[in-house]
Design an enzyme around this catalytic site. Sequence first.
Site, PDB file in Angstrom:
ATOM      1  N   GLU A 147       0.845  -1.123  -0.013  1.00 18.49           N
ATOM      2  CA  GLU A 147       0.029   0.126   0.100  1.00 18.49           C
ATOM      3  C   GLU A 147       0.821   1.356   0.043  1.00 18.49           C
ATOM      4  O   GLU A 147       0.438   2.380  -0.326  1.00 18.49           O
ATOM      5  CB  GLU A 147      -1.015   0.098   1.276  1.00 18.49           C
ATOM      6  CG  GLU A 147      -0.284  -0.217   2.624  1.00 18.49           C
ATOM      7  CD  GLU A 147      -0.240  -1.587   3.127  1.00 18.49           C
ATOM      8  OE1 GLU A 147       0.528  -2.197   2.144  1.00 18.49           O
ATOM      9  OE2 GLU A 147      -0.690  -2.068   4.117  1.00 18.49           O
TER      10      GLU A 147
ATOM     11  N   SER B  77       8.110  -8.641   5.496  1.00 20.55           N
ATOM     12  CA  SER B  77       8.857  -8.879   6.794  1.00 20.55           C
ATOM     13  C   SER B  77       8.657 -10.086   7.514  1.00 20.55           C
ATOM     14  O   SER B  77       7.642 -10.657   7.291  1.00 20.55           O
ATOM     15  CB  SER B  77       8.435  -7.649   7.819  1.00 20.55           C
ATOM     16  OG  SER B  77       7.051  -7.644   8.090  1.00 20.55           O
TER      17      SER B  77
ATOM     18  N   CYS C 174      16.336  -6.335   0.893  1.00 21.25           N
ATOM     19  CA  CYS C 174      16.638  -7.718   1.645  1.00 21.25           C
ATOM     20  C   CYS C 174      17.877  -8.235   1.485  1.00 21.25           C
ATOM     21  O   CYS C 174      18.120  -9.201   2.201  1.00 21.25           O
ATOM     22  CB  CYS C 174      15.555  -8.540   1.420  1.00 21.25           C
ATOM     23  SG  CYS C 174      15.713  -9.239  -0.302  1.00 21.25           S
TER      24      CYS C 174
HETATM   25  P1  NAD Z   1       5.510  -5.929   5.287  1.00 23.03           P
HETATM   26  O1  NAD Z   1       5.765  -7.288   5.857  1.00 23.03           O
HETATM   27  O2  NAD Z   1       5.129  -4.863   6.208  1.00 23.03           O
HETATM   28  O3  NAD Z   1       4.533  -5.869   4.054  1.00 23.03           O
HETATM   29  C1  NAD Z   1       4.619  -6.756   2.945  1.00 23.03           C
HETATM   30  C2  NAD Z   1       3.160  -7.000   2.362  1.00 23.03           C
HETATM   31  O4  NAD Z   1       2.283  -7.776   3.413  1.00 23.03           O
HETATM   32  C3  NAD Z   1       2.456  -5.829   2.066  1.00 23.03           C
HETATM   33  O5  NAD Z   1       1.677  -6.030   0.854  1.00 23.03           O
HETATM   34  C4  NAD Z   1       1.504  -5.445   3.155  1.00 23.03           C
HETATM   35  O6  NAD Z   1       0.268  -4.923   2.755  1.00 23.03           O
HETATM   36  C5  NAD Z   1       1.100  -6.878   3.773  1.00 23.03           C
HETATM   37  N1  NAD Z   1       0.930  -6.959   5.216  1.00 23.03           N
HETATM   38  C6  NAD Z   1       1.712  -6.340   6.186  1.00 23.03           C
HETATM   39  N2  NAD Z   1       1.226  -6.490   7.383  1.00 23.03           N
HETATM   40  C7  NAD Z   1       0.275  -7.462   7.200  1.00 23.03           C
HETATM   41  C8  NAD Z   1      -0.628  -8.494   8.208  1.00 23.03           C
HETATM   42  N3  NAD Z   1      -0.143  -8.111   9.567  1.00 23.03           N
HETATM   43  N4  NAD Z   1      -1.102  -9.474   7.805  1.00 23.03           N
HETATM   44  C9  NAD Z   1      -0.992  -9.559   6.276  1.00 23.03           C
HETATM   45  N5  NAD Z   1      -0.557  -8.797   5.355  1.00 23.03           N
HETATM   46  C10 NAD Z   1       0.215  -7.789   5.829  1.00 23.03           C
HETATM   47  O7  NAD Z   1       6.914  -5.689   4.591  1.00 23.03           O
HETATM   48  P2  NAD Z   1       7.629  -4.238   3.852  1.00 23.03           P
HETATM   49  O8  NAD Z   1       7.926  -3.445   4.794  1.00 23.03           O
HETATM   50  O9  NAD Z   1       6.685  -3.715   2.801  1.00 23.03           O
HETATM   51  O10 NAD Z   1       8.849  -4.801   3.219  1.00 23.03           O
HETATM   52  C11 NAD Z   1      10.213  -4.753   3.855  1.00 23.03           C
HETATM   53  C12 NAD Z   1      10.459  -6.242   4.492  1.00 23.03           C
HETATM   54  O11 NAD Z   1      10.265  -7.311   3.144  1.00 23.03           O
HETATM   55  C13 NAD Z   1      11.848  -6.310   5.107  1.00 23.03           C
HETATM   56  O12 NAD Z   1      11.606  -7.130   6.078  1.00 23.03           O
HETATM   57  C14 NAD Z   1      12.688  -7.040   4.002  1.00 23.03           C
HETATM   58  O13 NAD Z   1      13.741  -7.724   4.478  1.00 23.03           O
HETATM   59  C15 NAD Z   1      11.521  -7.942   3.406  1.00 23.03           C
HETATM   60  N6  NAD Z   1      11.979  -8.423   1.975  1.00 23.03           N
HETATM   61  C16 NAD Z   1      12.321  -9.613   1.829  1.00 23.03           C
HETATM   62  C17 NAD Z   1      12.858 -10.208   0.616  1.00 23.03           C
HETATM   63  C18 NAD Z   1      13.282 -11.557   0.296  1.00 23.03           C
HETATM   64  O14 NAD Z   1      13.519 -12.005  -0.699  1.00 23.03           O
HETATM   65  N7  NAD Z   1      13.656 -12.255   1.548  1.00 23.03           N
HETATM   66  C19 NAD Z   1      12.805  -9.185  -0.559  1.00 23.03           C
HETATM   67  C20 NAD Z   1      12.439  -7.920  -0.481  1.00 23.03           C
HETATM   68  C21 NAD Z   1      11.817  -7.559   0.870  1.00 23.03           C
END
Ligand code: NAD
Length: 500
Positions: A176, A226, A281
Site C-alpha cells: 500500500e 517482513s 533484503c
Molecule cells: P511488510 O511485511 O510490512 O509488507 C509486505 C506485504 O504484506 C504488504 O503487501 C502488506 O500490505 C502486507 N501486510 C503487512 N502487514 C500484514 C499483516 N499483518 N497481515 C497480512 N498482510 C500484511 O513488508 P515491507 O515493510 O513492505 O517490506 C520490507 C520487508 O520485506 C523487509 O523485512 C525485507 O527484508 C523484506 N523483504 C524480503 C525479501 C526477500 O526476498 N527475502 C525481499 C524484499 C523484501
Amino acid sequence: MQQVKQLIAGQWQQGMGEVMADVINPADQSILATQNAASEQQVAEALASAQQAANEWREVPAPERARLMFSFQHLLKQHHDELAELLAQDTGKTFADAKGDVWRGIEVVEQACGIASNLMGETLENAARDIDCYSYTQPLGVCLGITPFNFPAMIPMWMFPLATACGNSFILKPSEQDPLTPNRIAELFIEAGAPANLLQVLHGGPSLVDRLLEAPEIKAVSFVGSAHVAEHVYHKGTQHNKRVQAFAGAKNHMVVMPDANASQVVNALVGSSVGAAGQRCMAISVAVLVGDAKAVIPQLQEEMAKVSPGRWNDPDAGYGPLISEGSKKRVVNLIQQGIDEGASCLLDGREWQPGEKLAGAEQGNWLGPTLFSDVSESMAIYQQEIFGPVLLVMTVGSLEDALALINRNPFGNGTSIFTSSGAAARQFQHQVSVGQVGINVPIPVPLPCFSFTGWKGSFFGDLHAYGKQAVRFYTETKTITSRWFEGDVAGAPNMTIHLK
Ligand code: NAD
C-alpha cells in the site's frame, strides 16, 4: 488528485472498501494519490474473474503464452525510463536504482519467454513390459502474490509473469506504500496482449490479505515482506491448504579476510549497506572483520561520511529517503538503542542535515549514513533487521569465528566474503548456513535462470522465487502410465499399412 485503481475483471475501478493511508512521496511528504481498499464485493468479483481466466488460459498453448511474454518484455524496455521515474517518486529511490529495480523484473520476464522448454516433463519408454511412463506439468489455477514496498517493480515481476506463463491466472496485492508502479506495470501487461482478466490487482491491507488467504479459488501464494508477516502468511495459507512460498527479513553479513583488497572492500561495504537507504533484503548490514582486516575501519568511516542522500533526479545522491516517517522513526530509535547498549557510533546519520539541494524537501524521510563498531550479538541493532542506511562492524579472530557467528544468526538470506584466498572462499561457501553467497561480490542476487534461495528465518516454504524452482512452484506434475497391448495393432489395419 489521483486515485489508486483496482484492476478487476479487466476494468480499472476505484476501491469501494475502507479508506487507506494516502500514497506519499517520501522525499517531501507530498500526496501522490489517495486510495481505498477493495470492497468484499470487488474481491469476490476478482476471484470469480480470475477463476474464469485460469480455466481458459490453461488451454492456450505454451508457445503462445511465451509470445505474450516477448511482447511484455518489449514494452517494459520501451517504458523503462518512464517506469523508473514513476518508481523513483513512489519510493524515493535514485533514478539509477529505480532503473535497476525495473531491469531485474525485465530479466525475469525474459526467463518466462522460454517457458515452453521449462515446462517439459519426463518420459520413460518401457517402464514395464508394454508400458510407458511420462509426466506433464499443468498449471494450478489462480495464484496470489503479496508484495513489499522496497522493490515495487522487481518483486511483482518475480511472480506474475512466470505464474501466468505457466498457465495460471494471477491476483496481485501490492504494498500500500507504493502501488502506482505495480499498477502501471499491470497496464503494460494488458497492452502487451494479456487477456484482460488474466491479472487482477487488488489494493488493501492485512484484512484483504487474510481474506485472500482463506479464498478456496486461490491455490498458491507467493509472499515477500517482513519476517512476522511472512510467518503469518505461511501458516494461514498452508492452513487453508495452499502452496505457499514466503520470503522474509534478513541480516546479511559480509566477511572481510585480512588478505582482501582494502579499497574493494570499502567500496563494496559502502554501496551494499547504504544503497537504497539500506532498504534491500540483500543489503549488507553487518561487516565481520577477521583479524587485521579491522585496519579498514578508518577508511570505511571516511568513505561512508562522503555519501549523502538526495532526490531521485540528483545525480550526486547516494540514495534516497526512507519509505515513511514511521520507518525513519524506527531506525532512529534503533540507533539510539545501539548507543545506549554500548556500541561505538562512528557516524551518526541523525546528525546529517539536508543542504540547499533539498530546499523545500526538508521534511523528507532523510537519514545520513550510520556506522557502528564494537557491536555485540546481544544488542538490538544486531538482533533486529534495521532496514535503514546503517552498517554494523564486528570483529572476530578467525574465519571459523565468522562462520559460527553467521550460522548462529536466525536469518539466512545472503552473505559474502572478501578474500584473495581460494581456500578461505571455498571453506566459507561450503560451511555457511545461508542460501545466497557472494565471493568478492557483496550482494549476490542470483540471475533469473537460477532461483532466489534464501534460507532459515528468511524463507518459509521449499520452492523459491524465479528460475526452475518457480516453474515447479506454479505447476503440478501429472504422471501418466500407459499400456498399449502389442496384439491390438492387428485391430488397426489401416494404420499398419500406413506405417509400411
Ligand atoms: P511488510 O511485511 O510490512 O509488507 C509486505 C506485504 O504484506 C504488504 O503487501 C502488506 O500490505 C502486507 N501486510 C503487512 N502487514 C500484514 C499483516 N499483518 N497481515 C497480512 N498482510 C500484511 O513488508 P515491507 O515493510 O513492505 O517490506 C520490507 C520487508 O520485506 C523487509 O523485512 C525485507 O527484508 C523484506 N523483504 C524480503 C525479501 C526477500 O526476498 N527475502 C525481499 C524484499 C523484501
